[in-house]
Design a protein around this motif. Structure first.
Motif, PDB file in Angstrom:
ATOM      1  N   MET A   1      46.433  -2.506 152.148  1.00 29.90           N
ATOM      2  CA  MET A   1      47.384  -3.518 152.601  1.00 29.90           C
ATOM      3  C   MET A   1      48.489  -3.643 151.555  1.00 29.90           C
ATOM      4  N   THR A   2      49.683  -3.235 151.896  1.00 23.91           N
ATOM      5  CA  THR A   2      50.791  -3.207 150.951  1.00 23.91           C
ATOM      6  C   THR A   2      51.465  -4.575 150.839  1.00 23.91           C
ATOM      7  N   LEU A   3      52.345  -4.689 149.840  1.00 25.85           N
ATOM      8  CA  LEU A   3      53.105  -5.922 149.659  1.00 25.85           C
ATOM      9  C   LEU A   3      53.992  -6.191 150.871  1.00 25.85           C
ATOM     10  N   VAL A   4      54.569  -5.128 151.426  1.00 27.58           N
ATOM     11  CA  VAL A   4      55.429  -5.269 152.603  1.00 27.58           C
ATOM     12  C   VAL A   4      54.623  -5.815 153.784  1.00 27.58           C
ATOM     13  N   THR A   5      53.411  -5.285 153.958  1.00 31.68           N
ATOM     14  CA  THR A   5      52.543  -5.758 155.044  1.00 31.68           C
ATOM     15  C   THR A   5      52.190  -7.228 154.857  1.00 31.68           C
ATOM     16  N   THR A   6      51.869  -7.585 153.622  1.00 30.43           N
ATOM     17  CA  THR A   6      51.519  -8.972 153.317  1.00 30.43           C
ATOM     18  C   THR A   6      52.669  -9.916 153.651  1.00 30.43           C
ATOM     19  N   ILE A   7      53.865  -9.568 153.204  1.00 28.90           N
ATOM     20  CA  ILE A   7      55.043 -10.397 153.466  1.00 28.90           C
ATOM     21  C   ILE A   7      55.325 -10.471 154.965  1.00 28.90           C
ATOM     22  N   THR A   8      55.147  -9.341 155.653  1.00 30.57           N
ATOM     23  CA  THR A   8      55.388  -9.298 157.096  1.00 30.57           C
ATOM     24  C   THR A   8      54.418 -10.210 157.842  1.00 30.57           C
ATOM     25  N   VAL A   9      53.147 -10.137 157.456  1.00 27.74           N
ATOM     26  CA  VAL A   9      52.118 -10.967 158.101  1.00 27.74           C
ATOM     27  C   VAL A   9      52.422 -12.450 157.919  1.00 27.74           C
ATOM     28  N   ILE A  10      52.754 -12.841 156.690  1.00 26.56           N
ATOM     29  CA  ILE A  10      53.075 -14.240 156.410  1.00 26.56           C
ATOM     30  C   ILE A  10      54.305 -14.685 157.198  1.00 26.56           C
ATOM     31  N   THR A  11      55.321 -13.814 157.233  1.00 22.57           N
ATOM     32  CA  THR A  11      56.566 -14.157 157.926  1.00 22.57           C
ATOM     33  C   THR A  11      56.363 -14.315 159.426  1.00 22.57           C
ATOM     34  N   VAL A  12      55.626 -13.384 160.025  1.00 20.34           N
ATOM     35  CA  VAL A  12      55.368 -13.450 161.470  1.00 20.34           C
ATOM     36  C   VAL A  12      54.613 -14.733 161.814  1.00 20.34           C
ATOM     37  N   SER A  13      53.593 -15.055 161.022  1.00 24.15           N
ATOM     38  CA  SER A  13      52.807 -16.266 161.256  1.00 24.15           C
ATOM     39  C   SER A  13      53.672 -17.518 161.075  1.00 24.15           C
ATOM     40  N   PHE A  14      54.508 -17.499 160.064  1.00 23.21           N
ATOM     41  CA  PHE A  14      55.408 -18.621 159.790  1.00 23.21           C
ATOM     42  C   PHE A  14      56.355 -18.864 160.967  1.00 23.21           C
TER      43      PHE A  14
END
Length: 324
Positions: A1-14
């Motif tokens: 799980m990359t940093l980009v994936t982590t940021i994407t997941v948080i952003t989508v949920s937000f």
């Protein structure tokens, strides 16, 4: 799980939480699902009466939808562990919803009885335990900041029940100020997301970051002055699933540190009740302890910021210890 994936997941949920909130809050207002304020509470809180509650529906639906969408993109998302997490989230959320519904809609001030809540929480906790036991499952407890573990064997099921019920109720007790639980839970879930990455439990990490993103989205509506309260619908669910996260990353006792605000709030109530029963005297002006600071002259915003800071420090120190 990359940093980009982590940021994407948080952003989508937000973003999804924000969109659901924009849609649901006016509906809650039209249905007059307003919060009732207890008479014995601080005087300043009475002006909050009528603010829509049951806002936990906003982030609970966002979390489940986000997880289901991500499962089509990332194969590792839907595992036994994340399914258990969603069952706990939804199960405790349903208990909280029933409690809120009885109070807000049916106008019965007491809601579910304590025995009814406890029974429901135990049933869900036991179900989660047996689902986890279908695969490899350790019954050990790791002592924080050491390599020492204790195998409690068959007692673990009792521990799991106690942990889920205890933290579910602890978060519920803490939910008394605008943005307090939303902010502290954002930090706590993000911390366990990091632990998921450290231990390469990417499914758990993704779930934790989804919740963290959802809580950030909910803060848009829950910060002072709150446009909506999460109610028991949200707080019971958050506490239960946070406890389950600590179990799945095998850092159960570390939750006592990462969740120090919830522990502190619960202990204040226990100390107050015990002192009053034994001596007839109160240790605090009012409990949970955030009310004590309110009656001591602290502004609501100051208390929330300080408690957020405590939660952040309590989360970052163990992570730094782990990676150093």
């Amino acid at each position: 799980m990359t940093l980009v994936t982590t940021i994407t997941v948080i952003t989508v949920s937000f973003i999804l939480t924000a969109l659901i909130g924009i849609a649901i809050i006016p509906l809650l207002r039209r249905l007059k699902f307003g919060q009732s304020i207890r008479e014995e509470g601080p005087e300043a809180h009475k002006k909050k009466a009528g603010t829509p509650t049951m806002g936990g529906l906003i982030f609970l639906s966002s979390i489940i939808i986000t997880m289901l969408v991500l499962s089509y993109i990332y194969e590792e998302v839907l595992t036994t562990q994340t399914i258990v997490l969603m069952i706990v989230l939804a199960g405790f959320g349903v208990i909280g919803f029933l409690d809120d519904f009885i109070i807000v809609v049916m106008k019965r001030n007491l809601g579910l009885t304590s025995k009814q809540k406890l029974f429901g929480q135990i049933v869900i906790a036991v179900l989660a335990y047996f689902l986890l036991r279908m695969g490899p499952f350790e019954t050990t407890l790791l002592i924080p900041f050491t390599d020492f573990t204790i195998d409690i064997g068959v007692i673990y099921v009792a521990f799991l029940i106690f942990w889920l019920v205890g933290f579910s109720n602890a978060v519920n007790l803490t939910d008394g100020l605008d943005g307090l639980v939303a902010g502290t839970s954002t930090v706590a879930f993000a911390a366990f997301g990091v632990y998921g990455l450290i231990y390469e439990q990417h499914d758990i990490a993704m779930f934790a970051f989804v919740v963290a993103g959802a809580m950030l989205g909910f803060l848009l509506f829950n910060m002072k002055p709150a446009k909506v309260f999460m109610g028991d619908t949200g707080s019971l669910a958050l506490g239960g699933v946070l406890a389950m996260l600590s179990i799945l990353v095998k850092q159960e006792l570390l939750l006592l540190i990462i969740g120090i605000v919830y522990v502190m709030e619960t202990l204040s109530v226990m100390i107050q009740v015990t002192s009053f029963k034994l001596t007839g005297k109160r240790v605090f002006k009012m409990t949970p302890i955030h009310h004590h600071f309110e009656l001591s002259g602290w502004s609501e915003w100051k208390i929330v910021i300080v408690f957020w800071g405590i939660a952040f420090l309590a989360s970052i120190v163990p992570i730094l210890w782990e990676v150093m």
